[in-house]
Design a protein around this motif. Structure first.
Motif, mmCIF file in Angstrom:
data_model
loop_
_atom_site.group_PDB
_atom_site.id
_atom_site.type_symbol
_atom_site.label_atom_id
_atom_site.label_comp_id
_atom_site.label_asym_id
_atom_site.label_seq_id
_atom_site.Cartn_x
_atom_site.Cartn_y
_atom_site.Cartn_z
ATOM 1 N N LEU A 131 25.528 -23.617 32.761
ATOM 2 C CA LEU A 131 26.008 -23.924 31.627
ATOM 3 C C LEU A 131 27.746 -24.061 31.729
ATOM 4 N N ALA A 132 28.187 -22.932 32.554
ATOM 5 C CA ALA A 132 29.653 -23.232 32.878
ATOM 6 C C ALA A 132 29.856 -24.439 33.548
ATOM 7 N N LEU A 133 28.856 -24.758 34.701
ATOM 8 C CA LEU A 133 29.199 -26.542 35.040
ATOM 9 C C LEU A 133 29.480 -27.452 34.374
ATOM 10 N N ALA A 134 28.082 -27.434 33.273
ATOM 11 C CA ALA A 134 28.081 -28.590 32.294
ATOM 12 C C ALA A 134 29.372 -28.644 31.476
ATOM 13 N N TYR A 135 29.958 -27.322 30.927
ATOM 14 C CA TYR A 135 30.973 -27.513 30.069
ATOM 15 C C TYR A 135 32.650 -27.521 30.751
ATOM 16 N N SER A 136 32.231 -27.435 32.332
ATOM 17 C CA SER A 136 33.407 -27.515 33.078
ATOM 18 C C SER A 136 33.728 -29.222 33.139
ATOM 19 N N THR A 137 32.719 -30.084 32.882
ATOM 20 C CA THR A 137 32.861 -31.656 32.843
ATOM 21 C C THR A 137 33.742 -31.811 31.831
ATOM 22 N N PHE A 138 33.604 -31.026 30.749
ATOM 23 C CA PHE A 138 34.848 -31.442 29.561
ATOM 24 C C PHE A 138 36.032 -30.944 29.843
ATOM 25 N N ALA A 139 36.211 -30.132 30.587
ATOM 26 C CA ALA A 139 37.491 -29.427 31.141
ATOM 27 C C ALA A 139 38.137 -30.265 32.056
ATOM 28 N N ASN A 140 37.327 -30.821 32.831
ATOM 29 C CA ASN A 140 37.789 -31.739 33.913
ATOM 30 C C ASN A 140 37.926 -33.059 33.559
ATOM 31 N N GLY A 141 38.123 -33.593 32.314
ATOM 32 C CA GLY A 141 38.297 -34.988 31.898
ATOM 33 C C GLY A 141 36.889 -35.936 32.336
ATOM 34 N N GLY A 142 35.987 -35.129 32.135
ATOM 35 C CA GLY A 142 34.467 -36.060 32.426
ATOM 36 C C GLY A 142 34.143 -36.130 33.534
ATOM 37 N N GLU A 143 34.717 -35.263 34.753
ATOM 38 C CA GLU A 143 34.336 -35.312 36.254
ATOM 39 C C GLU A 143 33.579 -34.057 36.347
ATOM 40 N N LEU A 144 32.261 -34.232 36.794
ATOM 41 C CA LEU A 144 31.326 -33.110 37.577
ATOM 42 C C LEU A 144 32.090 -32.723 38.903
ATOM 43 N N ARG A 181 30.724 -36.743 40.630
ATOM 44 C CA ARG A 181 30.724 -37.837 40.020
ATOM 45 C C ARG A 181 31.059 -37.971 38.693
ATOM 46 N N ARG A 182 31.433 -38.843 38.177
ATOM 47 C CA ARG A 182 32.135 -39.125 36.619
ATOM 48 C C ARG A 182 30.677 -38.959 35.693
ATOM 49 N N VAL A 183 30.610 -38.099 34.516
ATOM 50 C CA VAL A 183 29.660 -37.875 33.789
ATOM 51 C C VAL A 183 29.832 -38.550 32.461
ATOM 52 N N VAL A 184 31.032 -38.467 32.004
ATOM 53 C CA VAL A 184 31.648 -39.182 30.640
ATOM 54 C C VAL A 184 32.786 -39.693 30.934
ATOM 55 N N SER A 185 33.239 -40.672 30.080
ATOM 56 C CA SER A 185 34.921 -40.852 30.203
ATOM 57 C C SER A 185 35.686 -40.053 30.043
ATOM 58 N N ALA A 229 35.201 -37.078 27.029
ATOM 59 C CA ALA A 229 35.510 -35.571 27.491
ATOM 60 C C ALA A 229 36.433 -35.050 26.501
ATOM 61 N N ASP A 230 37.534 -35.685 26.326
ATOM 62 C CA ASP A 230 38.585 -35.011 25.465
ATOM 63 C C ASP A 230 38.170 -35.068 24.066
ATOM 64 N N LYS A 231 37.441 -36.125 23.415
ATOM 65 C CA LYS A 231 36.749 -35.814 22.173
ATOM 66 C C LYS A 231 35.939 -34.736 22.156
ATOM 67 N N VAL A 232 35.041 -34.632 22.762
ATOM 68 C CA VAL A 232 34.195 -33.277 22.873
ATOM 69 C C VAL A 232 34.831 -31.935 23.073
ATOM 70 N N ARG A 233 36.010 -31.832 23.702
ATOM 71 C CA ARG A 233 36.686 -30.778 23.720
ATOM 72 C C ARG A 233 37.473 -30.514 22.601
#
Length: 180
Positions: free
Chosen positions: A40-53, A79-83, A87-91
């Motif tokens: 769960l933390a890893l999934a949310y870290s994608t939003f914290a990292n600008g869309g990068e996993l 990898r890049r998961v979302v743009s 990621a900024d919009k979700v955050r």
């Protein structure tokens, strides 16, 4: 997650061909899915990292007795998961959850926190247990310049089943102690 631990659960996400008629209604609410707190933390870290996993690490640095750095984890993008825009919009949406949604009890003074509450039912041997819940809160801190992702997961709390009244306030206590 890619961590080299043989006991990490793979989680549960069934292929669409295995979904029931109820699955399209259940999945958006987080049912029929199972993840570990680290996943769960890893999934949310994608939003914290600008869309990068980014590859997770449990140890950032090892310092020897003489003060020399024996090991330092190097950031590695899987990898890049979302743009970045997505990621900024979700955050930003997750900021609203803390500012005026179900996680207002997690908000701390002088810092922006983004996050989401969850109140999943407990399972035993793959079946939901009536009346037993494991509330959680996952947060991105500080939301305007993410440095940390925090997951607070509770198992069958007695005071309330809702994350807004259990995991969110515990998150606030943890973060207040961290910034004090």
């Amino acid at each position: 997650t890619g961590l080299p631990y043989p006991t990490e659960s793979g989680g549960i996400l069934r292929a669409p061909k295995s979904w029931s008629a109820q699955s399209p209604i259940s999945l958006p609410m987080g049912y029929e899915v199972s993840v570990t707190p680290l996943q769960l933390a890893l999934a949310y870290s994608t939003f914290a990292n600008g869309g990068e996993l980014v590859e997770p690490a449990l140890v950032k640095q090892v310092i020897g007795p003489d003060g020399s750095v024996l090991y330092e984890h190097q950031r590695r993008v899987v990898r890049r998961v979302v743009s970045k825009a997505t990621a900024d919009k979700v955050r930003h949406m997750l900021l609203d959850v803390v500012d005026e949604g179900t996680a207002v009890e997690a908000a701390i003074d002088n810092f922006m926190l983004a996050g989401k509450t969850g109140t999943p039912r407990s399972t035993v041997h793959g079946h939901y247990v009536v009346g037993r819940y494991n509330p959680n809160f996952v947060g991105i801190f500080p939301a305007d310049n993410p440095q940390y992702v925090i997951v607070v997961k509770m198992t069958a709390p007695q005071s309330s089943i809702y994350a807004a009244q259990t995991a969110a306030p515990v998150t606030k206590v943890i973060l207040q102690a961290a910034v004090a």
